[in-house]
Scaffold this active site. Structure first.
Site, PDB file in Angstrom:
ATOM      1  N   HIS A 368       0.831  -1.211   0.000  1.00 29.87           N
ATOM      2  CA  HIS A 368       0.000   0.000   0.000  1.00 29.87           C
ATOM      3  C   HIS A 368       0.859   1.252   0.000  1.00 29.87           C
ATOM      4  O   HIS A 368       0.642   2.190  -0.776  1.00 29.87           O
ATOM      5  CB  HIS A 368      -0.925  -0.011   1.224  1.00 29.87           C
ATOM      6  N   ARG A 474       6.127  41.494 -10.956  1.00 33.68           N
ATOM      7  CA  ARG A 474       5.562  42.357  -9.918  1.00 33.68           C
ATOM      8  C   ARG A 474       6.662  43.311  -9.432  1.00 33.68           C
ATOM      9  O   ARG A 474       7.618  42.877  -8.810  1.00 33.68           O
ATOM     10  CB  ARG A 474       5.042  41.517  -8.750  1.00 33.68           C
ATOM     11  N   ARG A 530       4.069  44.743 -14.319  1.00 34.74           N
ATOM     12  CA  ARG A 530       2.966  45.413 -13.621  1.00 34.74           C
ATOM     13  C   ARG A 530       3.530  46.570 -12.809  1.00 34.74           C
ATOM     14  O   ARG A 530       4.388  46.359 -11.943  1.00 34.74           O
ATOM     15  CB  ARG A 530       2.230  44.428 -12.701  1.00 34.74           C
ATOM     16  N   GLU A 658      -8.971  42.532 -13.418  1.00 36.73           N
ATOM     17  CA  GLU A 658      -9.112  41.867 -12.115  1.00 36.73           C
ATOM     18  C   GLU A 658     -10.326  42.360 -11.342  1.00 36.73           C
ATOM     19  O   GLU A 658     -10.514  42.010 -10.179  1.00 36.73           O
ATOM     20  CB  GLU A 658      -7.835  42.071 -11.285  1.00 36.73           C
ATOM     21  N   GLY A 679      -5.956  38.856 -14.234  1.00 36.81           N
ATOM     22  CA  GLY A 679      -5.427  38.576 -12.905  1.00 36.81           C
ATOM     23  C   GLY A 679      -6.472  37.817 -12.115  1.00 36.81           C
ATOM     24  O   GLY A 679      -7.232  38.405 -11.343  1.00 36.81           O
ATOM     25  N   THR A 680      -6.523  36.502 -12.328  1.00 40.13           N
ATOM     26  CA  THR A 680      -7.638  35.725 -11.790  1.00 40.13           C
ATOM     27  C   THR A 680      -7.580  35.522 -10.283  1.00 40.13           C
ATOM     28  O   THR A 680      -8.569  35.096  -9.687  1.00 40.13           O
ATOM     29  CB  THR A 680      -7.725  34.359 -12.497  1.00 40.13           C
ATOM     30  N   ASN A 681      -6.435  35.821  -9.650  1.00 37.68           N
ATOM     31  CA  ASN A 681      -6.414  35.773  -8.180  1.00 37.68           C
ATOM     32  C   ASN A 681      -7.395  36.798  -7.623  1.00 37.68           C
ATOM     33  O   ASN A 681      -8.306  36.482  -6.850  1.00 37.68           O
ATOM     34  CB  ASN A 681      -5.009  36.050  -7.653  1.00 37.68           C
ATOM     35  N   ASP A 682      -7.212  38.082  -8.021  1.00 45.40           N
ATOM     36  CA  ASP A 682      -8.094  39.136  -7.516  1.00 45.40           C
ATOM     37  C   ASP A 682      -9.463  39.099  -8.180  1.00 45.40           C
ATOM     38  O   ASP A 682     -10.466  39.453  -7.561  1.00 45.40           O
ATOM     39  CB  ASP A 682      -7.447  40.515  -7.724  1.00 45.40           C
ATOM     40  N   CYS A 744      -2.549  35.573 -15.875  1.00 45.17           N
ATOM     41  CA  CYS A 744      -1.329  35.571 -15.064  1.00 45.17           C
ATOM     42  C   CYS A 744      -1.582  35.210 -13.605  1.00 45.17           C
ATOM     43  O   CYS A 744      -0.668  35.243 -12.791  1.00 45.17           O
ATOM     44  CB  CYS A 744      -0.626  36.933 -15.148  1.00 45.17           C
TER      45      CYS A 744
END
Length: 787
Positions: A368, A474, A530, A658, A679-682, A744
């Site tokens: 296992h 950044r 940025r 964003e 900016g898919t985080n924000d 990004c």
């Protein structure tokens, strides 16, 4: 979908006080029949009745000790018959009722237990780790038994048609004479090798199956080839030999390490068994993570204290822990841990995932621990028989030495070595099968792959991994360095534009040098930069002692500094005075950054002959007018630098999408912006109204309850956030057909999110440097799936 070890199994079902006598008569072997009944009671009590299996193990150990035997196979029929009576007494005492004698009651009890194991904690954890939907459900197989425990001409085993660790085209497996399947899979006994070569390579003494059962082995080898050719993939096979007759129990596509997956895919394509496109689709992009990190330095000194089986390749160092809960707890606190167990069980799945590596005293290469570790990409050393583990005292003893909980250990799953202390590492070599498959992937993918990077080292790492530019640099990270923070704070404390410009002038050469170093690595490639994004108060001190130091360096009174910090304090800084709002109120900040970018780009172009392509990104735009104002600042700086230097370079000005309003108004924003970077985080935070930093308290429950299929910060929320991305892309292209579109956020390294980006028609994804190869392969797979 294979979930090895997660679903329950009950062997020998149907035995009772009457049918055991029938099995004695049918087999002519009383010892075998009573051993099978003993095993059935123990397994049924554990799996179905949920009684403590430790009491049954203890009774077995006492019986062996009384007879002076080491193995239960040495107990006589009378010994086993007495043990069955004792087991039934344990069931009566613990369960409050006699062990069920009606075979139909046994059957429905077992069926219910197997269905119930779908909702066991270990199965839930495994599904979560492997993105298996809970609503798929399961089935229960009921099949006739064949017995591997009918003496020296019987056996049971687990085998792979190729090496699941390295991918070599060689049979790989183990077997046990006079045993049942659970003995091999659970690692209760250390098994023997399948092939003569494997036994000789390991220096083992016990005969291989090829030697002990040559005729059956030859038949098994033929079956291996037939199954692999039919299914066109490496197979994981379970088999039993009953009195010299081979029975196949099951076959499935085998779990394998990333290294093995690459080799098997490339080899099978070269053999003509599968196409190159199929080879690309065979490798899990996330599994590549196993290959992208350092391994032990072969030149480093190693204090080897034990050696076991090299069950899952790779190496890891960490604090020794002796139970899964502690492993999970310490890993959550940021510690690297090595989970040490006598043998693992499916209940240990959460601790195995949390640990950096796994060490077991018992079990073989198909136990296992080995199978699950390989699937997870965790280094594992199994069957380290020289170690003694006291789980209660949390001590491992070996060769007169003790390893206590918290002591640092290193394991090497490639060699099977266990070492005291920490061993240095070296960077991996990414060539051979890796290079071949990635080359095939690059030929078919449409999406470009860039990296999120802001240091020369990160940029070099990304480029070595195949990045085609920087998708997010950044700039605020550059401002926090010790030599610069004073000038930044002076700029923040300045009472007027003149004071701010004087402070910013000190930062110009530093920023120019930063960008030049990045451009040199990325010469000839696009670099998206940025401009300053975070609120200014993040640069100011927070502790009393810091205030005094900063005030002295800046030449201002401490009280003035505190008052300014209080003025800048924000209750909700994520939605406060940050991003383009800084540029609108203090345009000189963005002006000086733009000047540094253009001067650095011209310097590198002159030096290298390969001009970088700066893509200057204005953050947190919600309106067309914001971008219009900031683009004018950037263009003015460019014009001035070009005039001073007597030359020009190509550049773009765009924005990070964003905010939901930016997505909705993308058509008019595209009138000014030459590219969008999502900016898919924000965008996830602002769309869902969820703080990523605080979401851990409830998002796990949300995923469990099916509110979200996955953590939306790990894999893009296609229905919500994804809808905004698609809408913004469509509206942006309607206004500016040649607009460049990328992503990004952290989703740029997630294969499921990359599938979505392909479907929307984005131009590129950008991921962290070590995720670049993952993104390259995922982009190729997305293109193939899209047709």
């Amino acid at each position: 979908v294979s979930m090895p070890g997660m679903m329950d199994t009950v062997l020998n079902l149907g035995l009772n006080d009457d049918t055991v006598e029938g099995l004695v008569a049918a087999s002519g072997d009383a010892r075998f029949a009573w051993d099978s009944y003993r095993r059935f009671i123990q397994m049924y009590a554990d799996v179905v009745l949920e009684l403590d299996h430790g009491a049954f193990e203890e009774a077995l150990e006492v019986a062996k000790e009384d007879r002076g035997f080491a193995l239960d196979t040495e107990l006589s029929a009378d010994d086993l018959k007495a043990l069955v009576a004792e087991y039934k007494g344990l069931v009566q005492a613990e369960w409050g009722k006699p062990f069920p004698q009606d075979v139909h009651d046994q059957l429905w009890g077992a069926v219910g237990a197997v269905f119930g194991s779908w909702q066991s904690e270990r199965a839930k954890v495994y599904r979560r780790l492997n993105d298996i939907p809970a609503n798929w459900g399961t089935a229960v197989n009921v099949q006739a038994m064949v017995f591997g425990n009918m003496g020296e001409t019987s056996a049971t085993g687990v085998a792979f048609t190729r090496d699941p660790s390295k991918g070599d085209r060689a049979y790989y497996g183990e077997f046990l004479i006079n045993a049942q399947g659970e003995d091999v899979v659970a690692g209760i006994r250390t098994p023997q090798y399948l092939t003569l070569k494997a036994r000789e390579d390991a220096g083992a003494k016990a005969a291989s199956m090829e030697e002990a059962m040559p005729a059956v082995y030859a038949e098994l080898a033929a079956v291996f080839d037939r199954l692999e050719t039919h299914y066109r993939d490496m197979q994981d096979i379970e088999f039993t030999v009953e009195r010299a007759k081979l029975w196949m129990l099951q076959t499935r596509s085998g779990k394998r390490t990333a290294k093995a997956a690459l080799k098997i895919a490339v080899d099978m394509a070269d053999e003509g068994l599968i196409t190159r496109d199929e080879a690309i689709l065979r490798v899990d992009p996330m599994a590549l993570d196993q290959l992208l990190h350092p391994t032990l330095d072969p030149k480093a000194t190693r204090d080897v204290i034990a050696k076991g089986l090299p069950a899952s390749p790779g190496a890891a160092s960490g604090a020794a822990v002796f139970d899964a809960d502690t492993a999970e707890k310490r890993a959550a606190a940021g510690d690297s841990v090595i989970l040490i167990r006598t043998e693992t069980s499916p209940e240990d799945i959460h601790g195995m995932h949390a640990a950096k590596g796994i060490l077991t005293a018992r079990g073989g290469m198909t136990s296992h621990a080995a199978v699950v570790a390989r699937g997870m990409g965790r280094p594992c050393v199994s069957g380290a028989g020289s170690v003694s583990i006291d789980a209660k005292a949390k001590i491992m003893r070996v060769a007169g030495r003790e390893v206590r909980e918290g002591d640092t250990l290193t394991i090497d799953g490639t060699t099977g070595e266990v070492m005291a202390g920490s061993v240095p590492t070296v960077q991996p070599e990414l060539s051979g099968d890796f290079g071949t498959l990635m080359g095939w992937a690059d030929e078919v993918r449409r999406l470009k792959v860039r990296a999120n990077a802001e240091t020369p080292h990160d940029c070099r790492t990304a480029r070595d991994f195949g990045a085609e530019g920087v998708g997010l640099c950044r700039t605020e990270h550059m401002f926090f360095e010790g030599s610069r923070i004073t000038a930044v704070r002076q700029m923040i404390l300045a009472e007027d534009e003149g004071g701010r410009r004087a402070a910013l002038a000190k930062l110009l050469p530093e920023q120019r040098a930063d960008f030049a170093a990045i451009f040199e690595v990325m010469a000839g490639l696009p670099v998206t930069i940025r401009l300053l994004d975070p609120p200014l108060h993040e640069f100011l001190p927070h502790e009393e002692a810091e205030f005094a130091d900063v005030a002295k360096a800046a030449g201002v009174d401490v009280e003035i500094l505190k008052r300014r910090a209080a003025e800048l304090h924000e209750f909700n800084p994520m939605l406060g005075h940050r991003g383009c709002r800084l540029g609108v109120t203090y345009p000189e900040i963005y002006e000086i950054q733009a000047r540094a970018i253009f001067e650095a780009a011209i310097d590198v172009a002159a030096k290298s002959g390969a001009a970088p392509i700066p893509e200057i990104m204005i953050p947190l735009v919600a309106t067309r007018r914001e971008l219009e104002l900031m683009k004018a600042v950037v263009d003015k700086a460019a014009k001035a630098v070009f005039a001073e230097r007597g030359t020009t370079i190509e550049y773009l000005v765009g924005t990070m999408i964003e905010l939901p309003r930016a997505a909705l108004r993308a058509g008019e924003i595209a009138e000014v912006g030459e590219f969008f970077s999502f900016g898919t985080n924000d965008l996830t935070q602002t769309t869902l109204g969820v703080s990523r930093d605080d979401a851990a308290r409830f998002l796990g429950v949300y995923v469990e309850q099916g509110i979200y299929a996955k953590d939306p910060f790990v894999s893009i929320d296609v229905e919500g956030v994804g809808e905004l991305v698609k809408l913004a892309a469509d509206r942006g292209r309607a206004t500016r057909p040649d607009i460049k579109l990328g992503i990004c956020g952290e989703h740029g390294g997630d294969p499921a999110s990359i599938d979505f980006c392909e479907s929307v028609g984005l131009d590129y994804v950008s991921a962290s440097p070590y995720r670049v190869p993952i993104a390259r392969l995922a982009a190729a797979q997305a293109a193939l799936k899209a047709g």
